[in-house]
Write a protein that holds these residues in place. Sequence first.
Motif, PDB file in Angstrom:
ATOM      1  N   LEU A  32       0.654  -1.355  -0.132  1.00 53.48           N
ATOM      2  CA  LEU A  32       0.036   0.055   0.141  1.00 53.48           C
ATOM      3  C   LEU A  32       0.976   1.300  -0.107  1.00 53.48           C
ATOM      4  O   LEU A  32       0.464   2.366  -0.768  1.00 53.48           O
ATOM      5  CB  LEU A  32      -1.051   0.092   1.147  1.00 53.48           C
ATOM      6  N   ASN A  33       1.857   1.256   0.900  1.00 50.04           N
ATOM      7  CA  ASN A  33       2.909   2.271   0.920  1.00 50.04           C
ATOM      8  C   ASN A  33       3.375   2.681  -0.508  1.00 50.04           C
ATOM      9  O   ASN A  33       3.547   3.565  -1.127  1.00 50.04           O
ATOM     10  CB  ASN A  33       4.048   1.895   1.715  1.00 50.04           C
ATOM     11  N   ALA A  34       3.917   1.514  -1.272  1.00 51.38           N
ATOM     12  CA  ALA A  34       4.387   1.577  -2.600  1.00 51.38           C
ATOM     13  C   ALA A  34       3.351   2.048  -3.705  1.00 51.38           C
ATOM     14  O   ALA A  34       3.717   2.834  -4.486  1.00 51.38           O
ATOM     15  CB  ALA A  34       4.981   0.194  -2.985  1.00 51.38           C
ATOM     16  N   LEU A  35       2.042   1.590  -3.487  1.00 48.15           N
ATOM     17  CA  LEU A  35       1.233   2.238  -4.225  1.00 48.15           C
ATOM     18  C   LEU A  35       1.001   3.648  -4.314  1.00 48.15           C
ATOM     19  O   LEU A  35       0.695   4.374  -5.360  1.00 48.15           O
ATOM     20  CB  LEU A  35      -0.290   1.317  -4.097  1.00 48.15           C
ATOM     21  N   ASP A  36       0.881   4.195  -2.805  1.00 43.21           N
ATOM     22  CA  ASP A  36       0.763   5.652  -2.736  1.00 43.21           C
ATOM     23  C   ASP A  36       1.867   6.371  -3.477  1.00 43.21           C
ATOM     24  O   ASP A  36       1.675   7.309  -4.039  1.00 43.21           O
ATOM     25  CB  ASP A  36       0.728   5.913  -0.898  1.00 43.21           C
ATOM     26  N   GLN A  37       3.224   5.895  -3.135  1.00 45.52           N
ATOM     27  CA  GLN A  37       4.347   6.614  -3.724  1.00 45.52           C
ATOM     28  C   GLN A  37       4.051   6.557  -5.316  1.00 45.52           C
ATOM     29  O   GLN A  37       4.521   7.451  -5.969  1.00 45.52           O
ATOM     30  CB  GLN A  37       5.660   5.802  -3.388  1.00 45.52           C
ATOM     31  N   PHE A  38       3.648   5.367  -5.920  1.00 46.67           N
ATOM     32  CA  PHE A  38       3.353   5.237  -7.303  1.00 46.67           C
ATOM     33  C   PHE A  38       2.329   6.326  -7.926  1.00 46.67           C
ATOM     34  O   PHE A  38       2.726   7.086  -8.666  1.00 46.67           O
ATOM     35  CB  PHE A  38       2.866   3.926  -7.725  1.00 46.67           C
ATOM     36  N   GLN A  39       1.265   6.384  -7.171  1.00 44.21           N
ATOM     37  CA  GLN A  39       0.224   7.427  -7.495  1.00 44.21           C
ATOM     38  C   GLN A  39       0.967   8.863  -7.420  1.00 44.21           C
ATOM     39  O   GLN A  39       0.707   9.738  -8.328  1.00 44.21           O
ATOM     40  CB  GLN A  39      -0.769   7.345  -6.512  1.00 44.21           C
ATOM     41  N   THR A  40       1.578   9.094  -6.148  1.00 44.22           N
ATOM     42  CA  THR A  40       2.025  10.411  -6.045  1.00 44.22           C
ATOM     43  C   THR A  40       2.993  10.985  -6.944  1.00 44.22           C
ATOM     44  O   THR A  40       3.301  12.020  -7.690  1.00 44.22           O
ATOM     45  CB  THR A  40       2.891  10.677  -4.709  1.00 44.22           C
ATOM     46  N   LYS A  41       4.104   9.907  -7.675  1.00 44.80           N
ATOM     47  CA  LYS A  41       4.994  10.313  -8.335  1.00 44.80           C
ATOM     48  C   LYS A  41       4.514  10.226  -9.984  1.00 44.80           C
ATOM     49  O   LYS A  41       5.093  11.305 -10.626  1.00 44.80           O
ATOM     50  CB  LYS A  41       5.987   9.174  -8.380  1.00 44.80           C
ATOM     51  N   TRP A  42       3.443   9.480 -10.219  1.00 47.27           N
ATOM     52  CA  TRP A  42       3.287   9.438 -11.770  1.00 47.27           C
ATOM     53  C   TRP A  42       1.850  10.020 -12.063  1.00 47.27           C
ATOM     54  O   TRP A  42       1.574  10.176 -13.268  1.00 47.27           O
ATOM     55  CB  TRP A  42       3.019   8.017 -11.954  1.00 47.27           C
ATOM     56  N   HIS A  43       1.127  10.451 -11.131  1.00 50.65           N
ATOM     57  CA  HIS A  43      -0.394  10.704 -11.539  1.00 50.65           C
ATOM     58  C   HIS A  43      -0.552  11.890 -12.295  1.00 50.65           C
ATOM     59  O   HIS A  43      -1.172  12.309 -13.323  1.00 50.65           O
ATOM     60  CB  HIS A  43      -1.255  10.933 -10.179  1.00 50.65           C
ATOM     61  N   LYS A  44       0.401  12.905 -11.970  1.00 53.15           N
ATOM     62  CA  LYS A  44       0.295  14.203 -12.674  1.00 53.15           C
ATOM     63  C   LYS A  44       0.548  14.202 -14.392  1.00 53.15           C
ATOM     64  O   LYS A  44       0.058  14.509 -14.777  1.00 53.15           O
ATOM     65  CB  LYS A  44       1.404  15.252 -12.090  1.00 53.15           C
ATOM     66  N   THR A  45       1.635  13.051 -14.442  1.00 54.77           N
ATOM     67  CA  THR A  45       2.318  13.045 -15.828  1.00 54.77           C
ATOM     68  C   THR A  45       1.403  12.052 -16.695  1.00 54.77           C
ATOM     69  O   THR A  45       0.956  12.343 -17.619  1.00 54.77           O
ATOM     70  CB  THR A  45       3.492  12.315 -15.667  1.00 54.77           C
ATOM     71  N   TYR A  46       0.821  10.972 -15.937  1.00 57.97           N
ATOM     72  CA  TYR A  46      -0.130   9.831 -16.614  1.00 57.97           C
ATOM     73  C   TYR A  46      -1.118   9.725 -15.793  1.00 57.97           C
ATOM     74  O   TYR A  46      -1.332   8.548 -15.119  1.00 57.97           O
ATOM     75  CB  TYR A  46       0.886   8.703 -16.796  1.00 57.97           C
ATOM     76  N   PRO A  47      -2.328  10.696 -15.576  1.00 55.41           N
ATOM     77  CA  PRO A  47      -3.375  10.656 -14.722  1.00 55.41           C
ATOM     78  C   PRO A  47      -4.332   9.267 -15.253  1.00 55.41           C
ATOM     79  O   PRO A  47      -4.704   8.659 -14.380  1.00 55.41           O
ATOM     80  CB  PRO A  47      -4.237  11.709 -14.956  1.00 55.41           C
ATOM     81  N   ARG A  48      -4.553   9.085 -16.646  1.00 54.76           N
ATOM     82  CA  ARG A  48      -5.270   8.042 -16.970  1.00 54.76           C
ATOM     83  C   ARG A  48      -4.650   6.636 -16.559  1.00 54.76           C
ATOM     84  O   ARG A  48      -5.471   5.658 -16.127  1.00 54.76           O
ATOM     85  CB  ARG A  48      -5.551   8.098 -18.586  1.00 54.76           C
ATOM     86  N   ALA A  49      -3.360   6.442 -16.750  1.00 58.29           N
ATOM     87  CA  ALA A  49      -2.805   5.091 -16.707  1.00 58.29           C
ATOM     88  C   ALA A  49      -2.930   4.941 -14.960  1.00 58.29           C
ATOM     89  O   ALA A  49      -3.136   3.817 -14.519  1.00 58.29           O
ATOM     90  CB  ALA A  49      -1.416   5.124 -16.845  1.00 58.29           C
TER      91      ALA A  49
END
Length: 397
Positions: A286-303
């Motif tokens: 879950l921690n890794a998933l949060d980091q994944f979202q924080t890092k990449w959501h702005k660049t690839y929101p749909r993905a």
Amino acid sequence: MSHLTTDLLEALAQKQDIEEVFRRHLETAINQLLKHELTAFLDYEPYEQAGVNSGNSRNGFYGRTFKTEYGSLELHIPRDRNGAFQQQTLAPYKRSNDTLEQFIIHLYEKGITTDEIADLIEKMYGQHYSKQTVSNLTKLVSEDVQAFHERQLEKHYVCIYLDATQIPIRRQSVEKESVYIAIGIAEDGGKEVLDFTIAPTESAEVWEELIQRLSERGVEHVLLFISDGLNGMTDALHRVYPKAKHQVCCVHVSRNIANKVRVKDRAAILDDFKAVYEAESRQEALNALDQFQTKWHKTYPRAVDAVMKQDRLLTFYDFPASIRPSIYTTNLIEGFNKEIKRYVKRKEQFPNEDALERFLVTQFLDYNHKFGMRCHKGFGKAKPELLQMFESLEEQV
């Protein structure tokens, strides 16, 4: 020293074909055995006085050619006057032993075409087998197909992998159709192909029908189903097994991510996502998933949004750590399906659904024979905990 041994030594000394020696002795032995069979049936030796007025007698013989791996045997099948004698040495109407037929079926299992098999048999054995004859021999597998679909299954499966692969089949025209395959791992860790079906396209409805058949064949409880992210799959599974859990294949999710990002970013974003399903615990995931979202959501929101909506992504963390590497993905069944497709590529085409089913069942039976008694990695260690999970499942109202 026996006559066979003497003849073999002479053949070797003169560099002759020893298979002809075997053929000749086999022919003699079978003809002698057939004579002895009739003697035992009539209960008197040839020309014995006991045969006079016995009500039945010898009545010559008829010829029959019987093909073996050593060559053709010219046999003399004895007859009795009353027509009551039925010899048991050779199966009625059979013109060859099982070796060649089994060899043909084995080649068929390996994906060799009927034309190629016919050519190979003629070169190896000097016997002409038409494409149709070879095709007819492979139909011996038809009984195996029905038995495969109807056999009783285990009551409990730790997990069942579901995947569909595309194989060309002729229905007036040739098109690729979906072959739905289910592989289960039982309580003892053994793997087996449970069932399959064929349909033009993949759908949750067809999967539900296949899963329903598993229930009808004795499967009472399944702890986990593993599949790709096909729409409606979870609901379809729960209509048959409401207590079962569902894991969406993390590798499929990873592929979907790769298709939605730029090539230059793929390695980095996929490594970050891999940290989610390779974490030691659910909390770390879950921690890794949060980091994944924080890092990449702005660049690839749909993905990223597509990943975050997956509520079946981390189900495998509910299971013992020793089996998690096997159950977060459908790689186990996909690897098997690739092997099937490798054999299929050798085929010109499957002329109908029956032909495809016969071919598939030969592959599935071979797989079940190889892996049915082998404990899959990690499942032996996890067995006590898995048995407790089944007990808890049965206690649920």
